[in-house]
Design a protein around this motif. Structure first.
Motif, mmCIF file in Angstrom:
data_model
loop_
_atom_site.group_PDB
_atom_site.id
_atom_site.type_symbol
_atom_site.label_atom_id
_atom_site.label_comp_id
_atom_site.label_asym_id
_atom_site.label_seq_id
_atom_site.Cartn_x
_atom_site.Cartn_y
_atom_site.Cartn_z
ATOM 1 N N ALA A 1 41.004 55.603 34.633
ATOM 2 C CA ALA A 1 41.076 54.322 35.338
ATOM 3 C C ALA A 1 39.678 53.716 35.337
ATOM 4 O O ALA A 1 38.691 54.404 35.044
ATOM 5 N N ALA A 2 39.601 52.431 35.666
ATOM 6 C CA ALA A 2 38.302 51.767 35.668
ATOM 7 C C ALA A 2 38.183 50.763 36.794
ATOM 8 O O ALA A 2 39.127 50.022 37.084
ATOM 9 N N LEU A 3 37.022 50.769 37.422
ATOM 10 C CA LEU A 3 36.609 49.724 38.352
ATOM 11 C C LEU A 3 35.493 48.954 37.665
ATOM 12 O O LEU A 3 34.543 49.555 37.158
ATOM 13 N N THR A 4 35.586 47.644 37.646
ATOM 14 C CA THR A 4 34.536 46.851 37.023
ATOM 15 C C THR A 4 33.968 45.878 38.039
ATOM 16 O O THR A 4 34.716 45.191 38.747
ATOM 17 N N VAL B 1 43.191 49.257 35.928
ATOM 18 C CA VAL B 1 41.887 48.598 36.059
ATOM 19 C C VAL B 1 41.891 47.732 37.308
ATOM 20 O O VAL B 1 42.899 47.093 37.621
ATOM 21 N N LYS B 2 40.758 47.697 37.998
ATOM 22 C CA LYS B 2 40.632 46.834 39.176
ATOM 23 C C LYS B 2 39.257 46.184 39.172
ATOM 24 O O LYS B 2 38.253 46.825 38.871
ATOM 25 N N GLN B 3 39.241 44.894 39.494
ATOM 26 C CA GLN B 3 37.986 44.162 39.619
ATOM 27 C C GLN B 3 37.406 44.355 41.005
ATOM 28 O O GLN B 3 38.128 44.328 42.007
ATOM 29 N N LEU B 4 36.108 44.564 41.073
ATOM 30 C CA LEU B 4 35.410 44.673 42.347
ATOM 31 C C LEU B 4 34.373 43.564 42.388
ATOM 32 O O LEU B 4 33.413 43.574 41.618
ATOM 33 N N LEU B 5 34.569 42.574 43.259
ATOM 34 C CA LEU B 5 33.636 41.460 43.390
ATOM 35 C C LEU B 5 32.615 41.782 44.476
ATOM 36 O O LEU B 5 32.983 42.145 45.594
#
Length: 247
Positions: A64-67, A86-90
């Motif tokens: 999995a990936a956090l970007t 995948v999940k975006q982290l702002l």
């Protein structure tokens, strides 16, 4: 009595270390590992990570990936093409990730069977280098177009890497990149660290990166960088980089 900025920073880092250690232990119990990817903006790490994720999915390895970015979800959309979660982290302006930001996502989102969580840190070689994210492997990436002296300009980042990845290798000749000088500079700040040469255009080095990640996850010995973060932020000085010394 007022606290100095150094005292405040130290307290923040010590708290981060504690959270990172807890996160590392929790993921280890789940059989998972975190890989922290650091680089400047434009290094090509999103493209390379997408290929690593796709290869893992093809091999049925649960990844999995956090970007992380200050704004937009562009990178999450690109990485999702791999087929991996995948999940975006702002970060809302924060120039780096901290362990506390990962903890919530691990608890609320990360699939239970995940073997490796890749964390694409904010594009920045300064602030992210100081923060442990509970990683088992810290990879610092650099494109040949950035210049061979980058490791000397950012010794903390390169000196804390378990693995260094050189990207956009197909552009080395047109960019007049001096690979021998780059290798020497890397070894000066981080003696013994492996450098993997990659090219997202033809896939060169992608399998090697995945193999190194899986080996670390499975408990293989990992390179010990001289500037690896330690509890309370004490670090070992790399040879030849003492304050004021230039050779």
């Amino acid at each position: 009595m007022c606290e100095s900025m150094d005292d405040v920073t130290q307290a923040v880092l010590v708290k981060n270390d504690g959270l990172a250690a807890s996160l590392r232990d929790e993921l280890a119990r789940r059989g998972a590992a975190v890989v922290n990817l650091l680089s400047s903006p434009g290094s090509g790490k999103t493209e390379l990570l997408g290929q690593v994720l796709a290869l893992a999915v093809e091999r049925r390895i649960p990844v999995a990936a956090l970007t992380a970015d200050l704004a937009t979800e562009n990178d999450a959309h690109r990485l999702a093409r791999s087929g991996a979660p995948v999940k975006q982290l702002l970060t809302d302006g924060l120039c780096h990730l901290e362990a506390r930001q990962l903890t919530g996502h691990v608890h609320s989102w990360l699939p239970e069977d995940t073997a490796v969580l890749f964390v694409e840190n904010v594009g920045n070689l300064v602030c992210p280098a100081a923060y442990d994210l509970g990683e088992s492997l810290r990879i610092v990436l650099m494109a040949v177009t950035e210049g061979e002296d980058k490791p000397l300009k950012y010794p903390t980042a390169f000196g804390s890497a378990h693995l260094v990845v050189l990207t956009k290798a197909d552009l080395a000749e047109p960019a007049a990149f001096d690979e021998a000088a780059f290798a020497a500079h890397v070894q000066r700040v981080n003696p013994g660290v492996e450098v993997v040469r990659t090219c997202a255009r033809d896939g060169a080095g992608v399998a090697t990166v995945l193999e190194r990640v899986l080996a670390a996850r499975d408990g293989a010995p990992v390179h010990r960088p001289p500037l690896a973060p330690h509890p309370h932020r004490h670090t070992h000085q790399a040879p030849g980089l003492a304050a004021g010394r230039v050779s």
